[in-house]
Structure formats: C-alpha cells, structure tokens
Design a protein around this motif. Structure first.
Motif, short mmCIF file in Angstrom:
data_model
loop_
_atom_site.label_atom_id
_atom_site.label_comp_id
_atom_site.label_asym_id
_atom_site.label_seq_id
_atom_site.Cartn_x
_atom_site.Cartn_y
_atom_site.Cartn_z
N ASN A 139 32.42 121.38 34.77
CA ASN A 139 32.43 122.39 35.82
C ASN A 139 32.85 121.71 37.13
N PRO A 140 34.14 121.39 37.22
CA PRO A 140 34.62 120.61 38.37
C PRO A 140 34.37 121.31 39.70
N VAL A 141 34.42 122.63 39.70
CA VAL A 141 34.13 123.38 40.92
C VAL A 141 33.02 124.37 40.61
N PRO A 142 31.79 124.02 40.95
CA PRO A 142 30.68 124.96 40.74
C PRO A 142 30.84 126.15 41.66
N LEU A 143 30.26 127.25 41.25
CA LEU A 143 30.36 128.48 42.03
C LEU A 143 30.09 128.19 43.51
N ARG A 144 31.03 128.54 44.33
CA ARG A 144 30.96 128.20 45.75
C ARG A 144 31.50 129.34 46.57
N PRO A 147 34.15 127.52 51.31
CA PRO A 147 35.56 127.44 51.74
C PRO A 147 36.11 128.81 52.09
N LEU A 148 35.71 129.81 51.32
CA LEU A 148 36.19 131.16 51.61
C LEU A 148 35.60 131.68 52.92
N ARG B 82 42.37 119.53 39.26
CA ARG B 82 41.04 119.81 39.80
C ARG B 82 41.04 119.69 41.31
N LEU B 85 42.91 122.60 42.89
CA LEU B 85 42.19 123.88 42.85
C LEU B 85 40.98 123.86 43.77
N ALA B 86 40.36 122.69 43.89
CA ALA B 86 39.21 122.60 44.78
C ALA B 86 39.63 122.87 46.22
N GLY B 87 40.91 122.67 46.50
CA GLY B 87 41.39 122.88 47.86
C GLY B 87 41.80 124.30 48.16
N VAL B 88 41.72 125.15 47.18
CA VAL B 88 42.09 126.55 47.39
C VAL B 88 40.80 127.36 47.61
N PRO B 89 40.61 127.92 48.79
CA PRO B 89 39.35 128.63 49.08
C PRO B 89 39.10 129.79 48.14
N GLU B 90 40.16 130.44 47.70
CA GLU B 90 39.98 131.61 46.84
C GLU B 90 39.54 131.25 45.43
N VAL B 91 39.56 129.98 45.10
CA VAL B 91 39.04 129.54 43.81
C VAL B 91 37.54 129.34 43.97
N LEU B 92 36.78 130.25 43.39
CA LEU B 92 35.33 130.20 43.59
C LEU B 92 34.63 129.33 42.56
N GLU B 93 35.31 129.05 41.48
CA GLU B 93 34.64 128.40 40.36
C GLU B 93 35.71 127.89 39.41
N LEU B 94 35.46 126.76 38.81
CA LEU B 94 36.43 126.20 37.87
C LEU B 94 35.70 125.50 36.74
N VAL B 108 39.30 135.13 43.88
CA VAL B 108 39.15 136.37 44.63
C VAL B 108 40.38 136.53 45.52
#
Lengths: 156, 156
Positions: A139-144, A147-148, B82, B85-94, B108
DNA sequence: GCTCCGGCTGGACATCCTGTCCAGTGAAAT
DNA sequence: ATTTCACTGGACAGGATGTCCAGCCGGAGC
C-alpha cells in the motif's frame, strides 16, 4: 465548499496532530481562538470535515489481508446484492461502477486462506453472476487527503 | 491485537459520537473513567486506533467524482511509478495488486471532464504501460469499520 | 485452598480547555 | 463614504483532562 489557506493549514494541522484542541491550534496557526473555532464550525457545517471518528486499522484487529473484488450482477438484483454485501462485516466499502464489472468492493480477511471464506460468503448470493478478486500486496500510498486539501486551498 | 466487548462498544461509541470525551464515554458505557482511559491507551498503543484525524469529504472540497484505475507497470519501474503517483494530489490511495494489473489506485476529480485531466496526469509517465479506469457511480457502502470491530469483539 | 496479580472502581487534585459571550479594529465590497 | 464581515483579544463559568491513590475483586498459578 471553497477553502482558503488558513482552512488548509488547519486541516493539515489537525490531521498531523488530532489530539490538539482549538486553543493549541490557534496558537500554532497564529490566529485568535475564535477564528479557529469559526473556521472549524464552517468546515463542519460545509461538510468538508465530516467528523473526527477513530481511524481503526483492520490489520491490528487481525485482518491484515486486503482485497478488491469486481462483481457482476444479475440485472435487477442490485438492491438485493447491496443489502447482502452490507451484511458482511469484511466488506469495508462498496461502489457501483462503470465498465467491466457492476460493483467494486474492498474486502479484508484474516489470511489468504481466510480470504477464500470471505469471498465465498460474498459471492454466495444468487444475484451475483461473477466475481474477480485481486489481492492488495503493498500500500505505497495509504488513504490520504492532505495533498488534495492543499491543492484546494491554493486555488482560492 | 484482540479486543473484547468493552473495547468494541467504546470504538463504536466513539465512531458514532467522536466529540464526546473520556468522561462522557465512561458514563455511557457504565464504567469508571480510568477504565476508559486505560482501554483507549491500550487500543492506541496496540495500533487498533491509529488516531482521530479529521475525515475530509473530497466531494465537499469540489471533487465529487471518484474513479478506480488499474495500472500496468513496465518491469522494474515500480518505485518510480509509486513516487510519481504519490505526487498527484488526486490520487487518494494506491495499492500494488495481484492479478491482471499491477497497481490499483483511487482517484478523485472535479467532474467527469476533469477526470480526463487527472488520468492524463496519472498515466503520463513512461513507466506506465496501460491503464484501465472505472468510474464509481454510487457508494452503497461507504468506508466503514464498525461491523468488523463488532465481529472482532465477539470472538473474544 | 491460598496467594499473587492485573484490572476495575471511585475519588482526589490542579491545570487547562471549552463554549459562549462581547466591543473594537481593519479591510473589502457596495 | 458607508456598510458588512471576519478577525482580534478579552472575559466568564463550567467542565474535562491528566495523574495520582487505596481498595476491591476474580482468575491464574502454586
């Protein structure tokens, strides 16, 4: 609802240190307590902040395996399937979707073996035609959301 | 970490009314304040309760469209993807996943049209071979944890 | 059967925070 | 120029918090 920079900093601060209160937050942000209180009320009233519920970790509860299941539903059985899935504790989330499947749900299980039991329970319902499951490994990017929030705050 | 019935009731109570404090919770549960405090400390120490951060609604921030994208990654590019994608605010989870795709991410966007921009940004990266996106229409079961908590509490 | 121990109770204490007022100030909009 | 609005800084009573403590109980182990 539009948020400004102060709202963004407030949300970010609360996300980083949820235990601090209104007074401490006002000190950190360099504004009066009443301002923080008014902002918080506005954010809650506007639905931006839905609440401060406990964030429970399924893994710590003994459910370390997460999976996503794409479900194909028999026409007209949508409501029944929803009700069925809502009754399964291991179903943490359910969306209806466009595209290949009709629904996408997030599952947790005690182990890979236990996941089979969960899937059986999920798909053991007449309205579900087919299910395709993928297990989440990392889960490289946990629900966050921060940033948004910051992006939304800058656009003000 | 195993939890018992009192832990379960406490978590459920806090989830329903996060604003109540330790003292009020102890009154509702019919136990001493010290007990609630000790339980809470234990749940936090055990990782079951990760915190009480604000629950922010992306829709209220102006991002009412949710989508899920399955990504296929070029071999060996995982780490780069990774980070991207972590740098894109609209990516809430990965998540990285088994099965057809290599990763699954939650997105979103401000609108269906805006989703195109987000997807372009997400897949506009050399390490991503292919992406398949499905839009979430309804959310019959919003992200929840209480049923699982109650199940875990009963198994004690 | 007995003892030890952990968890719970009920209470104490000082400190701090909360919710809720208010008048005054400044800036932006009309 | 005037109105409006948000923010400030202060006040107040009430209540919650963190942190002690002694006493009690039941279960686990001896």
């Amino acid at each position: 609802m539009a948020i400004d920079g102060l709202d963004g900093r407030l949300i970010t601060l609360l996300d980083a240190e949820p235990r601090i209160g209104v007074l401490e937050a006002s000190r950190r942000l360099g504004v009066a307590r009443g301002t923080v209180q008014a902002r918080l009320d506005r954010l809650r009233a506007g639905g931006v902040i839905r609440g401060f519920g406990p964030q429970v970790d399924p893994a710590a509860l003994g459910y370390p395996v997460t999976a996503f299941a794409t479900l194909e539903i028999r026409q007209g059985q949508g409501a029944d399937v929803r009700a069925h899935l809502a009754g399964v504790p291991e179903v943490l989330e359910l969306h209806t979707t466009t595209g290949e499947g009709d629904m996408l749900c997030r599952l947790v299980a005690r182990s890979n073996a236990d996941l089979q039991r969960v899937i059986d329970r999920v798909v053991g319902f007449e309205g579900i035609v087919r299910a395709s499951t993928t297990i989440a490994l990392e889960n490289p990017v946990p629900l966050r959301i921060i940033p948004l929030v910051e992006q939304a705050a800058q656009e003000s």
